[in-house]
Design a protein around this motif. Sequence first.
Motif, PDB file in Angstrom:
ATOM      1  N   ALA A 198      74.113  47.435  46.218  1.00 35.22           N
ATOM      2  CA  ALA A 198      75.252  47.002  45.588  1.00 35.22           C
ATOM      3  C   ALA A 198      76.457  48.136  46.020  1.00 35.22           C
ATOM      4  O   ALA A 198      77.560  47.449  46.084  1.00 35.22           O
ATOM      5  CB  ALA A 198      75.032  47.113  43.996  1.00 35.22           C
ATOM      6  N   ALA A 199      76.238  49.267  46.265  1.00 42.58           N
ATOM      7  CA  ALA A 199      77.349  50.404  46.519  1.00 42.58           C
ATOM      8  C   ALA A 199      77.650  49.899  48.065  1.00 42.58           C
ATOM      9  O   ALA A 199      78.915  50.176  48.388  1.00 42.58           O
ATOM     10  CB  ALA A 199      76.919  51.832  46.524  1.00 42.58           C
ATOM     11  N   MET A 200      76.991  49.389  48.941  1.00 42.64           N
ATOM     12  CA  MET A 200      77.129  49.126  50.127  1.00 42.64           C
ATOM     13  C   MET A 200      77.775  47.868  50.388  1.00 42.64           C
ATOM     14  O   MET A 200      78.884  47.730  51.120  1.00 42.64           O
ATOM     15  CB  MET A 200      75.999  48.874  51.182  1.00 42.64           C
ATOM     16  N   VAL A 201      77.751  47.176  49.513  1.00 40.30           N
ATOM     17  CA  VAL A 201      78.635  45.831  49.309  1.00 40.30           C
ATOM     18  C   VAL A 201      79.812  46.139  48.744  1.00 40.30           C
ATOM     19  O   VAL A 201      81.073  45.658  49.322  1.00 40.30           O
ATOM     20  CB  VAL A 201      77.989  44.731  48.308  1.00 40.30           C
ATOM     21  N   PRO A 245      81.956  49.711  46.803  1.00 43.41           N
ATOM     22  CA  PRO A 245      81.704  51.190  46.249  1.00 43.41           C
ATOM     23  C   PRO A 245      81.797  50.874  44.602  1.00 43.41           C
ATOM     24  O   PRO A 245      82.403  50.199  44.320  1.00 43.41           O
ATOM     25  CB  PRO A 245      82.907  51.911  46.782  1.00 43.41           C
ATOM     26  N   MET A 246      80.849  51.840  43.880  1.00 40.14           N
ATOM     27  CA  MET A 246      80.769  51.353  42.662  1.00 40.14           C
ATOM     28  C   MET A 246      81.599  52.570  41.789  1.00 40.14           C
ATOM     29  O   MET A 246      81.143  53.574  41.958  1.00 40.14           O
ATOM     30  CB  MET A 246      79.262  51.523  42.294  1.00 40.14           C
ATOM     31  N   ILE A 247      82.486  52.116  40.922  1.00 39.93           N
ATOM     32  CA  ILE A 247      83.297  53.045  40.232  1.00 39.93           C
ATOM     33  C   ILE A 247      82.436  53.238  38.682  1.00 39.93           C
ATOM     34  O   ILE A 247      81.970  52.374  38.010  1.00 39.93           O
ATOM     35  CB  ILE A 247      84.721  52.552  39.815  1.00 39.93           C
ATOM     36  N   ARG A 306      79.960  53.865  49.835  1.00 38.97           N
ATOM     37  CA  ARG A 306      78.928  53.145  50.694  1.00 38.97           C
ATOM     38  C   ARG A 306      78.053  54.093  51.197  1.00 38.97           C
ATOM     39  O   ARG A 306      76.804  53.687  51.537  1.00 38.97           O
ATOM     40  CB  ARG A 306      79.874  52.311  51.795  1.00 38.97           C
ATOM     41  N   TRP A 307      78.455  55.329  51.740  1.00 41.30           N
ATOM     42  CA  TRP A 307      77.479  56.072  52.495  1.00 41.30           C
ATOM     43  C   TRP A 307      76.429  56.716  51.573  1.00 41.30           C
ATOM     44  O   TRP A 307      75.045  56.912  51.887  1.00 41.30           O
ATOM     45  CB  TRP A 307      78.280  57.210  53.424  1.00 41.30           C
ATOM     46  N   GLU A 308      76.829  56.606  50.349  1.00 44.25           N
ATOM     47  CA  GLU A 308      75.785  57.150  49.416  1.00 44.25           C
ATOM     48  C   GLU A 308      74.718  56.166  49.172  1.00 44.25           C
ATOM     49  O   GLU A 308      73.552  56.313  49.008  1.00 44.25           O
ATOM     50  CB  GLU A 308      76.542  57.795  48.167  1.00 44.25           C
ATOM     51  N   GLY A 309      75.068  55.003  49.074  1.00 42.33           N
ATOM     52  CA  GLY A 309      74.375  53.930  48.870  1.00 42.33           C
ATOM     53  C   GLY A 309      73.404  53.478  49.970  1.00 42.33           C
ATOM     54  O   GLY A 309      72.242  53.589  49.805  1.00 42.33           O
ATOM     55  N   ALA A 310      73.771  54.008  51.177  1.00 46.47           N
ATOM     56  CA  ALA A 310      73.180  53.954  52.502  1.00 46.47           C
ATOM     57  C   ALA A 310      72.030  55.010  52.165  1.00 46.47           C
ATOM     58  O   ALA A 310      70.896  54.455  52.651  1.00 46.47           O
ATOM     59  CB  ALA A 310      73.992  54.028  53.559  1.00 46.47           C
ATOM     60  N   VAL A 311      72.253  56.087  51.817  1.00 50.05           N
ATOM     61  CA  VAL A 311      71.280  57.221  51.593  1.00 50.05           C
ATOM     62  C   VAL A 311      70.091  56.800  50.729  1.00 50.05           C
ATOM     63  O   VAL A 311      68.848  56.917  50.830  1.00 50.05           O
ATOM     64  CB  VAL A 311      72.006  58.465  51.083  1.00 50.05           C
TER      65      VAL A 311
END
Length: 329
Positions: A103-106, A108-110, A306-311
């Motif tokens: 979801a974060a890569m789609v 960024p989640m606030i 997005r990078w945190e979602g990737a991690v």
Amino acid sequence: MYSLLMIFGIELPQLIWVNLLLIVVGVILVLWGADRMTDGAVAIAQRLNVSEIVIGLTIVALGTSAPEFCVSLVSALNGTPDLAVGNVVGSNIFNSMLIVGVAAMVAPMIIMESTVKKDIPFAFFASLLMMGMVLIDGNISRVDAAILFIGFLLFMYITLKGSKGSHAVEQQKAGKKNYSLLTSILLILLGLACLVVGSKVFVESATMVAQSLGVSEAVIGLTIVAGGTSLPELATSVVSARKGQSGIAIGNVLGSNVFNILLILGGAGLICPMQVQGITFIDLLVMGSSMVLLWLFSYTKYTVERWEGAVLTILFLAYMGWLISPYIQ
């Protein structure tokens, strides 16, 4: 496709091909149902002047946790507690790592400040409580289950008590859903029906494929079943993130994690106490660590980038690889 696999010497029974087709059907049902349910939930949140995070933590989370409840309860009653607990542990790992990651890569989640300071810590506490119960004596007794269920009631009280606020009005200014209350409820029910049916079809078909390939019950619970019952959360959170409704996306994940432990294990354990054997310390550690990572990522700028979602996604794939590595010839 069958002839292509035959060239490489891969032969699959006809039944497996039927199940593979059903898996695709299940995924389609889940994705379509998630879209309908999200629209209905947002419309109700706007109509009642309730924040999206609260709708995500309650209505959407309860709806998308229905498959986990059905699977865990039936598994406990059928004398397969490892499948029941593995389903919950695996689902929470899916939620915190894969679902938030994708979801974060789609988009960024606030994350709201109240979520970081209240909702995530509560979900983390629920994880610690369950880990302690399983590690101390290897079972979830009726007393343990009662404590979990009381924790669920406390969570609902705290969430609903702070359900209204000025931030709810601000969230409603964009993406107004002009549905009547009846239409919104029907959309949620229709979406929920598709989520439950689709995930059930996916789980049953995927489990039959896994069993035919010799995968153990514990691993099936942590991977196939957990993944299948988490499809509603994945679809709902990704669709919500794509529509810019990160409150529902993150609320769905956190609410589902809390529901899985406190309501599902608590409810199932009250009906049928569970002796847990196949769930390892590593599995429980990954579940707890995933919540810590989500907490840390949310705390920085109150956004999961997005990078945190990737991690999170890469770590999840590494854990899945570790689980299935013994079965790869």
